[in-house]
Motif scaffolding. Structure first.
Motif, PDB file in Angstrom:
ATOM      1  N   LEU A 243       0.906  -1.314  -0.016  1.00 15.31           N
ATOM      2  CA  LEU A 243      -0.141  -0.003  -0.061  1.00 15.31           C
ATOM      3  C   LEU A 243       0.937   1.148  -0.063  1.00 15.31           C
ATOM      4  O   LEU A 243       0.599   2.067  -0.773  1.00 15.31           O
ATOM      5  CB  LEU A 243      -0.833  -0.009   1.219  1.00 15.31           C
ATOM      6  N   ALA A 246       2.239   2.082  -3.342  1.00 19.95           N
ATOM      7  CA  ALA A 246       1.230   2.569  -4.095  1.00 19.95           C
ATOM      8  C   ALA A 246       1.229   4.062  -3.758  1.00 19.95           C
ATOM      9  O   ALA A 246       1.035   5.192  -4.910  1.00 19.95           O
ATOM     10  CB  ALA A 246      -0.116   1.875  -3.757  1.00 19.95           C
ATOM     11  N   MET A 297      -7.972   4.341  -6.152  1.00 20.75           N
ATOM     12  CA  MET A 297      -7.830   2.898  -5.744  1.00 20.75           C
ATOM     13  C   MET A 297      -7.155   2.893  -4.568  1.00 20.75           C
ATOM     14  O   MET A 297      -7.339   2.041  -3.735  1.00 20.75           O
ATOM     15  CB  MET A 297      -7.403   2.007  -6.824  1.00 20.75           C
ATOM     16  N   THR A 298      -6.086   3.585  -4.533  1.00 21.07           N
ATOM     17  CA  THR A 298      -5.017   3.619  -3.441  1.00 21.07           C
ATOM     18  C   THR A 298      -5.700   4.108  -2.060  1.00 21.07           C
ATOM     19  O   THR A 298      -5.668   3.401  -0.863  1.00 21.07           O
ATOM     20  CB  THR A 298      -3.616   4.196  -3.586  1.00 21.07           C
ATOM     21  N   HIS A 317      -7.003  -5.884  -2.105  1.00 20.99           N
ATOM     22  CA  HIS A 317      -7.085  -4.507  -2.551  1.00 20.99           C
ATOM     23  C   HIS A 317      -5.645  -3.818  -2.411  1.00 20.99           C
ATOM     24  O   HIS A 317      -5.202  -3.140  -3.296  1.00 20.99           O
ATOM     25  CB  HIS A 317      -8.119  -3.866  -1.864  1.00 20.99           C
ATOM     26  N   CYS A 318      -4.805  -4.307  -1.523  1.00 23.34           N
ATOM     27  CA  CYS A 318      -3.509  -3.790  -1.300  1.00 23.34           C
ATOM     28  C   CYS A 318      -2.617  -4.138  -2.646  1.00 23.34           C
ATOM     29  O   CYS A 318      -1.777  -3.626  -3.277  1.00 23.34           O
ATOM     30  CB  CYS A 318      -2.884  -4.278   0.021  1.00 23.34           C
ATOM     31  N   ALA A 321      -3.900  -1.985  -5.606  1.00 22.24           N
ATOM     32  CA  ALA A 321      -3.399  -0.605  -5.694  1.00 22.24           C
ATOM     33  C   ALA A 321      -1.919  -0.632  -5.823  1.00 22.24           C
ATOM     34  O   ALA A 321      -1.557   0.177  -6.659  1.00 22.24           O
ATOM     35  CB  ALA A 321      -3.647  -0.227  -3.977  1.00 22.24           C
TER      36      ALA A 321
END
Length: 389
Positions: A243, A246, A297-298, A317-318, A321
């Motif tokens: 994350l 990102a 998204m991040t 999701h991480c 991202a």
């Protein structure tokens, strides 16, 4: 239109932006001196970062930390990503998962000194044959109240600055059934040898050496959690690192876009600024659009953590991202170098430094291909609706 951020988050953004602006004037000096700055300057940057609270953003309040929302932390690292030559790495961070994994003695000896600035850590996980393939060959054999760790670890980032390592090793006959464990290992322990310190495409003061461990004696008290817990803790580290990669990608892309926009207004070719040429406009438009999508998204991946959503979904999701943002910043870097032309290929130009530096973001902490596998497996297991609604 901008993403809605709270006044508190905007204040953290401002602090981080101001700190980044203090670092940027030192980039060229670092670039032409193997990433190094005079010790007193680096020490001053470190002290400022600690004073601002960046080293304890994720530390629980009961342990003296700030326990900031993940979105605030992402916003901070986005701004620090505006700086080349890893100058923002002058601070180390303690993470919340460390307080869940470690006992009181370990927290006092290893974790608290990270955010107070007394010690610097590094992560010894990758091996010659264990990068994208996470099968660890380094072994930790228990003998009484010690483990004997043997093996090689590659690309141990910032090891040249560290006092201790997080070392992941396989316990062949342990309670974890041959699974991995995580250990604190002091870098000056007998039996640890640097066997290579390769040069990379960037000029960072933080190196990525290769270490050999030859029956290194590590107390049982230095094992983090139980035997077999090592990969679970590593996944916690990966989630956060992916994350924040990102986030840094967003900051790098925005600075490059600002540079390219300003230059395109100044540079005159054929009697008019190059920003009037449609091919330049196309590159600027694509960069802005790419950046906006990756930021949404991040930020949302961070907010999912703040909302306490399912950890397995957050993990995917991480990865999404990191995949989108790291691929995006590479496209932006390529376009911006092109917009600057020959000047963009000069090492004195931040665009050229970013062009080299952001390439590794598609590799470390899991390659883009590995992120795609993680995302696809999560999709096959949970379905699109569970992942994205």
């Amino acid at each position: 239109m901008t993403y809605a951020l709270s006044p508190e988050t905007l204040e953290w953004q401002r602090k981080a932006r101001d700190f980044a602006e203090q670092l940027i004037p030192h980039e060229e000096a670092a670039e032409f001196n193997e990433g190094l700055l005079p010790k007193e300057i680096t020490a001053g940057h470190r002290a400022t970062g600690i004073e601002l609270g960046f080293s304890r953003m994720d530390v629980p309040r009961e342990h003296g930390g700030l326990q900031l929302p993940m979105l605030d932390q992402v916003v901070v690292w986005e701004q620090l990503g505006r700086v080349t030559n890893a100058l923002s790495w002058c601070i180390s961070e303690a993470h919340s998962w460390m307080y869940e994994a470690c006992d009181a003695a370990q927290i006092e000896a290893y974790i608290k000194p990270i955010w107070t600035g007394e010690k610097t850590e590094c992560y010894a996980i990758t091996e010659r044959e264990a990068g994208s393939d996470t099968h660890i060959e380094t072994s930790a054999v228990r003998q009484g109240e010690h483990y004997l760790i043997s093996g090689e670890k590659w690309f141990v980032t910032s090891a040249n600055k560290a006092q201790f390592m997080f070392v992941q090793a396989r316990v062949p006959d342990g309670q974890g059934g041959g699974e991995d464990a995580l250990f604190f290992v002091d870098v000056d322990s007998p039996g640890i040898e640097i066997i290579d310190n390769p040069l990379f495409g960037h000029n960072f003061a933080s190196h990525h050496p290769t270490y050999r461990f030859d029956r290194v004696r590590v107390p049982v008290a230095n094992r983090i959690g139980a035997e077999g817990d090592g990969m679970a803790y590593t996944k916690s580290w990966f989630r956060r690192e992916r994350l924040m990669i990102a986030a840094r990608s967003l900051g790098a892309a925005q600075r490059m876009l600002e540079m390219a926009t300003d230059w395109s207004k100044e540079r005159v070719v054929g009697g008019q600024p190059i920003c009037e040429h449609q091919m330049i406009q196309t590159m600027l438009a694509d960069s802005l659009t790419d950046l906006w999508g990756a930021r949404l998204m991040t930020y949302e991946a961070a907010k999912m953590q703040d909302r306490g959503e399912d950890l397995s979904v957050i993990h995917a999701h991480c990865s999404m991202a990191k995949l989108v943002a790291s691929e995006m910043v590479n496209r932006v870097a390529d376009r911006v170098v092109q917009i600057f032309g020959g000047r963009g290929y000069m090492r004195s130009n931040a665009a050229q430094r970013f062009y080299r530096e952001v390439r590794v973001d598609r590799i470390w902490e899991g390659t883009s291909e590995i992120q795609r596998l993680i995302i696809a497996r999560s999709l096959l297991k949970r379905g699109a609706e569970r992942l994205i609604g």
